[in-house]
Design a protein around this motif. Structure first.
Motif, PDB file in Angstrom:
ATOM      1  N   GLY A   1      12.348 -33.959 -50.471  1.00  0.00           N
ATOM      2  CA  GLY A   1      11.684 -32.812 -49.852  1.00  0.00           C
ATOM      3  C   GLY A   1      11.308 -33.143 -48.422  1.00  0.00           C
ATOM      4  O   GLY A   1      11.119 -34.309 -48.067  1.00  0.00           O
ATOM      5  N   SER A   2      11.214 -32.109 -47.587  1.00  0.00           N
ATOM      6  CA  SER A   2      10.852 -32.395 -46.207  1.00  0.00           C
ATOM      7  C   SER A   2       9.412 -32.872 -46.110  1.00  0.00           C
ATOM      8  O   SER A   2       9.021 -33.492 -45.132  1.00  0.00           O
ATOM      9  CB  SER A   2      11.110 -31.190 -45.298  1.00  0.00           C
ATOM     10  N   ASN A   3       8.617 -32.611 -47.131  1.00  0.00           N
ATOM     11  CA  ASN A   3       7.257 -33.153 -47.119  1.00  0.00           C
ATOM     12  C   ASN A   3       7.259 -34.677 -47.085  1.00  0.00           C
ATOM     13  O   ASN A   3       6.431 -35.296 -46.421  1.00  0.00           O
ATOM     14  CB  ASN A   3       6.477 -32.666 -48.338  1.00  0.00           C
TER      15      ASN A   3
ATOM     16  N   TYR B  68       1.880 -24.433 -41.056  1.00  0.00           N
ATOM     17  CA  TYR B  68       2.097 -25.078 -42.354  1.00  0.00           C
ATOM     18  C   TYR B  68       0.994 -26.109 -42.609  1.00  0.00           C
ATOM     19  O   TYR B  68       0.871 -27.086 -41.875  1.00  0.00           O
ATOM     20  CB  TYR B  68       3.468 -25.742 -42.350  1.00  0.00           C
TER      21      TYR B  68
ATOM     22  N   THR C 200       6.183 -25.379 -36.042  1.00  0.00           N
ATOM     23  CA  THR C 200       7.006 -24.834 -37.115  1.00  0.00           C
ATOM     24  C   THR C 200       7.660 -23.548 -36.639  1.00  0.00           C
ATOM     25  O   THR C 200       6.986 -22.648 -36.157  1.00  0.00           O
ATOM     26  CB  THR C 200       6.119 -24.542 -38.348  1.00  0.00           C
TER      27      THR C 200
ATOM     28  N   ASN D 230       5.419 -20.748 -40.592  1.00  0.00           N
ATOM     29  CA  ASN D 230       4.858 -20.393 -41.891  1.00  0.00           C
ATOM     30  C   ASN D 230       3.338 -20.467 -41.699  1.00  0.00           C
ATOM     31  O   ASN D 230       2.865 -21.507 -41.241  1.00  0.00           O
ATOM     32  CB  ASN D 230       5.332 -21.420 -42.934  1.00  0.00           C
TER      33      ASN D 230
ATOM     34  N   ASP E  47       9.514 -28.319 -37.251  1.00  0.00           N
ATOM     35  CA  ASP E  47       9.731 -28.058 -38.676  1.00  0.00           C
ATOM     36  C   ASP E  47      10.518 -26.757 -38.804  1.00  0.00           C
ATOM     37  O   ASP E  47       9.995 -25.674 -38.560  1.00  0.00           O
ATOM     38  CB  ASP E  47       8.363 -27.962 -39.376  1.00  0.00           C
TER      39      ASP E  47
ATOM     40  N   ALA F 137      11.958 -25.446 -41.615  1.00  0.00           N
ATOM     41  CA  ALA F 137      12.189 -25.230 -43.050  1.00  0.00           C
ATOM     42  C   ALA F 137      12.921 -23.910 -43.321  1.00  0.00           C
ATOM     43  O   ALA F 137      13.642 -23.789 -44.309  1.00  0.00           O
ATOM     44  CB  ALA F 137      10.859 -25.264 -43.798  1.00  0.00           C
ATOM     45  N   TYR F 138      12.738 -22.942 -42.424  1.00  0.00           N
ATOM     46  CA  TYR F 138      13.360 -21.621 -42.624  1.00  0.00           C
ATOM     47  C   TYR F 138      14.492 -21.370 -41.629  1.00  0.00           C
ATOM     48  O   TYR F 138      14.854 -20.228 -41.361  1.00  0.00           O
ATOM     49  CB  TYR F 138      12.287 -20.528 -42.522  1.00  0.00           C
TER      50      TYR F 138
ATOM     51  N   THR G 179      15.184 -28.566 -44.656  1.00  0.00           N
ATOM     52  CA  THR G 179      15.076 -28.744 -46.107  1.00  0.00           C
ATOM     53  C   THR G 179      16.127 -27.923 -46.851  1.00  0.00           C
ATOM     54  O   THR G 179      16.641 -26.939 -46.310  1.00  0.00           O
ATOM     55  CB  THR G 179      13.668 -28.314 -46.589  1.00  0.00           C
TER      56      THR G 179
ATOM     57  N   SER H 144      15.119 -26.649 -49.669  1.00  0.00           N
ATOM     58  CA  SER H 144      14.226 -25.950 -50.614  1.00  0.00           C
ATOM     59  C   SER H 144      14.178 -24.440 -50.424  1.00  0.00           C
ATOM     60  O   SER H 144      13.780 -23.733 -51.336  1.00  0.00           O
ATOM     61  CB  SER H 144      12.802 -26.476 -50.485  1.00  0.00           C
ATOM     62  N   LYS H 145      14.522 -23.948 -49.265  1.00  0.00           N
ATOM     63  CA  LYS H 145      14.300 -22.533 -49.014  1.00  0.00           C
ATOM     64  C   LYS H 145      15.632 -21.778 -49.028  1.00  0.00           C
ATOM     65  O   LYS H 145      16.049 -21.312 -50.062  1.00  0.00           O
ATOM     66  CB  LYS H 145      13.525 -22.357 -47.709  1.00  0.00           C
TER      67      LYS H 145
ATOM     68  N   ARG I 264      14.462 -31.170 -54.686  1.00  0.00           N
ATOM     69  CA  ARG I 264      13.635 -31.923 -53.754  1.00  0.00           C
ATOM     70  C   ARG I 264      14.509 -32.704 -52.768  1.00  0.00           C
ATOM     71  O   ARG I 264      14.755 -33.900 -52.941  1.00  0.00           O
ATOM     72  CB  ARG I 264      12.664 -32.898 -54.477  1.00  0.00           C
TER      73      ARG I 264
HETATM   74  C1  LIG Z   1       8.249 -25.125 -47.721  1.00  0.00           C
HETATM   75  C2  LIG Z   1       8.029 -25.845 -46.451  1.00  0.00           C
HETATM   76  C3  LIG Z   1       8.269 -27.218 -46.335  1.00  0.00           C
HETATM   77  C4  LIG Z   1       8.455 -28.105 -47.524  1.00  0.00           C
HETATM   78  O1  LIG Z   1       9.590 -28.180 -48.058  1.00  0.00           O
HETATM   79  P1  LIG Z   1      10.108 -29.273 -49.088  1.00  0.00           P
HETATM   80  O2  LIG Z   1      11.374 -29.660 -48.452  1.00  0.00           O
HETATM   81  O3  LIG Z   1      10.250 -28.515 -50.340  1.00  0.00           O
HETATM   82  O4  LIG Z   1       9.145 -30.394 -49.187  1.00  0.00           O
HETATM   83  C5  LIG Z   1       8.154 -27.824 -45.105  1.00  0.00           C
HETATM   84  N1  LIG Z   1       7.771 -27.115 -44.036  1.00  0.00           N
HETATM   85  C6  LIG Z   1       7.491 -25.805 -44.108  1.00  0.00           C
HETATM   86  C7  LIG Z   1       7.071 -25.074 -42.888  1.00  0.00           C
HETATM   87  C8  LIG Z   1       7.592 -25.133 -45.325  1.00  0.00           C
HETATM   88  O5  LIG Z   1       7.256 -23.848 -45.397  1.00  0.00           O
END
Ligand SMILES: *Cc1c(COP(=O)(O)O)cnc(C)c1O
Length: 373
Positions: free
Chosen positions: A98-100, A121, A166, A170, A198, A200-201, A225, A227-228, A236
């Motif tokens: 995961g990016s976390n 975020y 970000t 988010n 970041d 993520a989207y 990531t 994840s989205k 993950r």
């Molecule tokens: C959902 C999200 C993440 C986390 O994503 P994972 O890869 O699932 O850990 C990271 N940054 C932002 C801005 C998010 O919204």
């Protein structure tokens, strides 16, 4: 609040802390965690089954510690889809659970002060807190824009080692313009700091990735990531794109064998034909436009979104009809089987774009609540 027993030597700064996370409530319509609502396509499923099955034979052994093949596959994805024509390879990619986890490694590897924005975020500041790092937050404007002058002033005064931004943001869904990112990057590199973007989207955004700035500046880390948009949150897998020196530094703080064999096999199978996993991105964007238009018809205030969710307000004080606080409206929707997200910004709520049917149920519930006398 949890009260800890006397005998437990928990860190003092964690005594009043709460674990991160939206409530995982079992309801009919879940629009609270920004996942892609469509399941993994069957062709991808078949490939994953094959790869995972083949790797079971080697589960007695540790995985490839450096996940080279997977990082190369991520580089190929970046080169062909995120920034077509670029020439990144595995040395420019870091991958983790995961990016976390990628974000946590960044905090671990690079010291000092960090700065981010609010609302944004929340994990950026939470990870900083668990690692005992300072994290200052600069407020976005009333319309959720970056106040560039204020931010540059802050950076020049504080000289933070890490600046987090970000885009699309988010919880607001707004993109930060490349012009603003470029100025932040210049400012960070002028005192030897890093800018962490970041994305993520990113796959939902109409804007080009900040990865394009890596050519002119080494002081940039772009975090993404699966994840989205990729509909792959359960696997993950997140990654960073950066200069190789940055990646080498991240290697210093990773736990040994952090990416399991099955995670690597699953992600590799998915990336082989990434287009299949991203097939629903356009459909989700169309749904977002539809939901935004419907919210506007309800005289709500909808922030322009470049992601797969919408941040909306206008149900509070200035509303001429029935007035709600965020928590009240959130609960009223939950009472009707629709779970969205109250991120703690009073006057606003965030809703993830779901399947067409789920969006309709959300809108119907909202119409009913807002027009009830
Ligand atoms: C959902 C999200 C993440 C986390 O994503 P994972 O890869 O699932 O850990 C990271 N940054 C932002 C801005 C998010 O919204």
């Amino acid at each position: 609040m949890q009260s800890w027993p006397e005998w437990l030597p928990i860190r003092e700064d964690l005594l009043n802390a709460k674990p991160y996370g939206a409530p995982q409530i079992d309801v009919a319509v879940k629009l609270n965690t920004n996942e892609n609502p469509y399941p993994v396509p069957s062709a991808v499923k078949a490939r994953i089954e094959k790869q995972v099955s083949a790797s079971i034979d080697s589960l007695n052994r540790y995985p490839d510690r450096d996940a080279i093949q997977l990082r190369q596959a991520l580089a190929s994805y970046v080169n062909s889809s995120v920034l077509p024509g670029s020439k990144f390879d595995s040395k420019n990619i870091w991958a983790a659970n995961g990016s976390n986890e990628v974000l946590q490694s960044i905090f671990l590897a690079f010291g000092g002060r960090s700065v981010g924005f609010h609302p944004s975020y929340s994990m950026h500041s939470l990870i900083a807190k668990t690692l005992l790092r300072s994290f200052n937050q600069i407020a976005l404007t009333d319309t959720f824009e970056v106040d560039l002058d204020l931010t540059l002033e802050h950076i020049e005064r504080d000289k933070p080692e890490l600046l987090f931004i970000t885009t699309p943001n988010n919880p607001t869904g707004k993109s930060v313009s490349l012009g603003v990112i470029e100025k932040l990057l210049k400012s960070q590199s002028s005192h030897g700091g890093l800018l962490i973007v970041d994305e993520a989207y990113g796959e939902f955004s109409s804007q080009m990735s900040a990865i394009s700035f890596l050519e002119e500046s080494p002081s940039l880390v772009v975090v993404r990531t699966l994840s989205k948009a990729f509909a792959f949150a359960g696997t993950r897998l997140g990654y960073a794109v950066a200069r190789s020196e940055v990646i080498d530094a991240l290697t210093l703080v990773r736990l040994p064998y952090h990416l399991g064999t099955l995670t690597q096999a699953t992600a590799l199978a998915a990336l082989e034909e990434y287009g299949e996993l991203l097939a629903d991105v356009e459909r989700i964007k169309d749904s977002r436009k539809f939901v935004a238009a419907e919210l506007l018809k309800l005289k709500l205030d909808v922030i322009e979104s470049d992601a797969n969710f919408l941040f909306f307000g206008g149900f509070g004080e200035n509303n001429s009809g029935r007035q709600f606080r965020s928590g009240e409206l959130w609960q009223a929707l939950l009472d009707r089987g629709v779970l969205i997200r109250d991120v703690g910004v009073e006057g606003y709520l965030r809703v993830t774009i779901g399947r067409e049917k789920e969006n309709e149920i959300f809108l119907a519930a909202l119409r009913e609540i807002l027009t009830l006398d």
